[in-house]
Each structure stands twice: as C-alpha cells, then as structure tokens.
Motif scaffolding. Structure first.
Motif, PDB file in Angstrom:
ATOM      1  N   ILE A 164      -2.410  -8.326   2.954  1.00 14.53           N
ATOM      2  CA  ILE A 164      -3.133  -9.586   3.121  1.00 14.53           C
ATOM      3  C   ILE A 164      -3.027 -10.125   4.545  1.00 14.53           C
ATOM      4  CG2 ILE A 164      -3.266 -11.989   2.348  1.00 14.53           C
ATOM      5  CD1 ILE A 164      -2.135 -10.981  -0.375  1.00 14.53           C
ATOM      6  N   PHE A 165      -1.813 -10.128   5.104  1.00 14.45           N
ATOM      7  CA  PHE A 165      -1.580 -10.781   6.390  1.00 14.45           C
ATOM      8  C   PHE A 165      -1.411  -9.824   7.553  1.00 14.45           C
ATOM      9  CE2 PHE A 165      -0.083 -13.625   3.049  1.00 14.45           C
ATOM     10  CZ  PHE A 165      -0.786 -14.773   3.354  1.00 14.45           C
ATOM     11  N   GLY A 166      -1.167  -8.546   7.285  1.00 16.15           N
ATOM     12  CA  GLY A 166      -1.034  -7.557   8.338  1.00 16.15           C
ATOM     13  C   GLY A 166       0.372  -7.488   8.915  1.00 16.15           C
ATOM     14  N   ARG A 167       0.509  -6.579   9.889  1.00 19.95           N
ATOM     15  CA  ARG A 167       1.788  -6.341  10.565  1.00 19.95           C
ATOM     16  C   ARG A 167       1.613  -6.536  12.054  1.00 19.95           C
ATOM     17  NH1 ARG A 167       4.832  -1.671   7.503  1.00 19.95           N
ATOM     18  NH2 ARG A 167       6.275  -1.993   9.196  1.00 19.95           N
ATOM     19  N   SER A 168       2.702  -6.876  12.716  1.00 18.57           N
ATOM     20  CA  SER A 168       2.671  -6.926  14.171  1.00 18.57           C
ATOM     21  C   SER A 168       3.526  -5.776  14.691  1.00 18.57           C
ATOM     22  CB  SER A 168       3.194  -8.272  14.687  1.00 18.57           C
ATOM     23  OG  SER A 168       4.505  -8.489  14.250  1.00 18.57           O
ATOM     24  N   GLU A 169       3.322  -5.428  15.930  1.00 15.11           N
ATOM     25  CA  GLU A 169       4.047  -4.304  16.519  1.00 15.11           C
ATOM     26  C   GLU A 169       5.492  -4.640  16.847  1.00 15.11           C
ATOM     27  OE1 GLU A 169       2.960  -1.151  16.757  1.00 15.11           O
ATOM     28  OE2 GLU A 169       1.225  -1.908  15.663  1.00 15.11           O
TER      29      GLU A 169
END
Length: 174
Positions: free
Chosen positions: A165-170
């Motif tokens: 839903i919200f995604g991932r950051s690196e």
C-alpha cells in the motif's frame, strides 16, 4: 466452526475418557532447550540505552514508508521530545528487539521500549500516543476500550500489507 490454535500449541492428548486433558499450551521457548541467545541477559546488555536518557525508544521499520511517516507524525506531535527513535534494522534496534523478547530479524511490528517494559503492535501505538501532545493521550484512552484482539487484528492487516500500500524507501530517514 473450527477452533484455530497457535501452531506452537500441543495437540490433544488421547487417553481413557476419564482422563482426557489438554496439554498445556506453551510458546516454543518454554519447551525447547536454551540457545545461545537465551543465555544472554538482554535487559542488562541494553541497560546502557537508559543510563543517561530514560526516554522510551520507538523501534520502527526503517525502510517502510508508512513507518517513516509515523515517525514524522510522532515528531511533529511530540513537542517535549519525550520519545527517541531507532530503526529495527540497526544494531541497537536488534538488541532492543531481543530485550523485548522478539527475534532480532523481526521487523513486523513497531515496538516501544521503556526502561522496564516493552510494548508491541497496537499496544505500542497506544502507548506512543500517550506521550504525544493533546488530544492524542485522550484518544489512546478511548481506543483502549476496543478489545486487544480486534486492535491487533487491524494492526496486523495493515502491517502485513504496508509495503504493497505505502511502498518502501531505499534507506532509513533517521
């Protein structure tokens, strides 16, 4: 209707009808022999985190966009700076997870670690809300009226789908 028990619960013991009893339901750590990690006193090992600064520590998934947004929200509503932050993936975060009785690789839940106690899942969220500015402590008090199993059911559903839903950051923001 079927009763669903945790996988670590023992099966029913079949004996003569007069003595049918269930075996006690214990977590794996209660039935397995101690491992190297069980022999470590994690409270003592991590006591240095609370020697000079007794503020609680919020452990969060450092690559989760929802979790990073939650940290930004808590920072914006914690004007007295009563909470510290640490990513679950950091070495300190892993030690604090073990202090809380969780696996060092378990990034499934936000954890709030106080000097003498830890909170997970919805209990951690409500406890964090108690440290924030008004009206969040009152909202936490109201939400405590919702049974824990319902709060954790909602929490688990959001947590299990947070990357979708919200995604991932690196990288972690902190």
């Amino acid at each position: 209707m079927a009763l669903v028990l945790p996988s670590w619960c023992a099966r029913l013991h079949v004996s003569p009808p007069a003595q049918n009893r269930r075996r006690p339901c214990r977590p794996p750590s209660a039935t397995l022999s101690p491992t190297r990690d069980d022999a470590v006193d994690w409270v003592k090992t991590t006591s240095s985190f609370f020697e000079e600064d007794s503020r609680p520590i919020m452990l969060f998934d450092g690559v989760c966009n929802l979790c990073n947004g939650g940290v930004r929200f808590v920072r914006a509503n914690d004007h007295n700076r009563t909470i510290r932050y640490e990513a679950l993936q950091s070495e300190s975060g892993k030690k604090l997870l073990q202090r809380s009785g969780r696996s060092p690789d378990d990034i499934s839940s936000v954890v709030l670690v106080e000097k003498d106690r830890s909170y997970i899942k919805s209990e951690a969220v409500l406890k964090i809300m108690e440290y924030l500015d008004l009206p969040f402590p009152q909202l936490a008090l109201f939400l405590q009226l919702v049974p824990l199993f319902l709060r954790d059911f909602v929490y688990d559903n959001v947590a299990n789908n947070r990357y979708t839903i919200f995604g991932r950051s690196e990288s972690c923001e902190i």
